[in-house]
Enzyme design. Structure first.
Site, PDB file in Angstrom:
ATOM      1  N   ASP A   1       0.868  -1.345  -0.210  1.00 13.38           N
ATOM      2  CA  ASP A   1       0.128  -0.072  -0.006  1.00 13.38           C
ATOM      3  C   ASP A   1       0.712   1.331  -0.031  1.00 13.38           C
ATOM      4  O   ASP A   1       2.127   1.171  -0.127  1.00 13.38           O
ATOM      5  CB  ASP A   1      -0.921   0.023   1.378  1.00 13.38           C
ATOM      6  CG  ASP A   1      -0.319  -0.250   2.535  1.00 13.38           C
ATOM      7  OD1 ASP A   1       0.742   0.458   2.589  1.00 13.38           O
ATOM      8  OD2 ASP A   1      -0.838  -0.223   3.595  1.00 13.38           O
ATOM      9  N   ALA A   2       0.211   2.429   0.286  1.00 10.85           N
ATOM     10  CA  ALA A   2       1.085   3.636   0.091  1.00 10.85           C
ATOM     11  C   ALA A   2       2.107   3.832   1.319  1.00 10.85           C
ATOM     12  O   ALA A   2       3.079   4.445   1.121  1.00 10.85           O
ATOM     13  CB  ALA A   2       0.123   4.782   0.402  1.00 10.85           C
TER      14      ALA A   2
END
Length: 150
Positions: free
Chosen positions: A28-29
Site C-alpha cells: 500500500d501507500a
C-alpha cells in the site's frame, strides 16, 4: 528463486507451507503489504495444500460437483511484510465436520509470525451453493492430516 522455477511447498505432518514473494502490487501507500492481500496469500496456500494432497479445485467442481468456500475468517495482523520479502504461508486443518473444514493459517518471514487467521470453510454444491458433505476421499486425507498432529 531462479527465473522459471516453481515454488516448493513444505509439508510436515498435517501442516503445509507455501512460499510467497511480496510484489510491489501487494503493498500500500505505506510500503507494507495491504491487509486484504494476506487473505489472498492464504487462499493460494489453501489451494496448494489441496493440490499437494491430490485434489484440484476445478476437478472437485467438475467431478464431485462441490466447492470449498470461505464461511468466516478471523485475521490477526502482527507485523508488516514489505516489498520483496519471501514469506511462508502455512495451512493446517484443525477440525472437520460433515460439510465444514476449519484451518489455521499463518504468514511468516523467517521465524517471525506476521499474520494468523482462523478460517472456516464450507463444502457447497457448486450449482446451488448449499452445504453438502465433503467427498469421502477428501475427508479421508483431511482426517489423516488431523491425525498427524496428535
Amino acid at each position: 528463486m531462479p527465473m522459471g522455477s516453481v515454488p516448493v511447498a513444505v509439508s510436515r505432518g498435517g501442516e503445509f507451507a507455501w512460499p510467497v514473494r511480496v510484489y510491489f502490487e501487494d503493498t500500500d501507500a505505506g510500503g507494507v503489504v495491504y491487509y486484504a492481500n494476506y487473505l489472498k496469500f492464504m487462499e493460494r496456500a489453501r489451494t496448494e495444500w489441496l493440490r499437494e494432497r491430490g485434489f484440484e479445485q476445478d476437478r472437485l467442481r467438475a467431478e464431485a460437483g462441490v466447492l470449498f468456500v470461505v464461511r468466516s475468517v478471523s485475521l490477526d495482523l502482527r507485523r508488516p511484510a514489505r516489498f520483496n520479502d519471501t514469506l511462508a504461508v502455512s495451512c493446517r486443518p484443525t477440525a472437520v465436520g460433515r460439510a465444514r473444514l476449519d484451518v489455521v493459517q499463518a504468514v511468516s518471514r523467517d521465524a517471525a509470525e506476521l499474520a494468523t487467521a482462523q478460517v472456516r470453510l464450507a463444502c457447497v454444491d457448486a450449482e446451488r451453493f448449499v452445504p453438502v458433505a465433503i467427498p469421502a476421499p477428501v475427508r479421508a486425507v483431511i482426517e489423516s492430516d488431523l491425525g498427524d498432529e496428535q
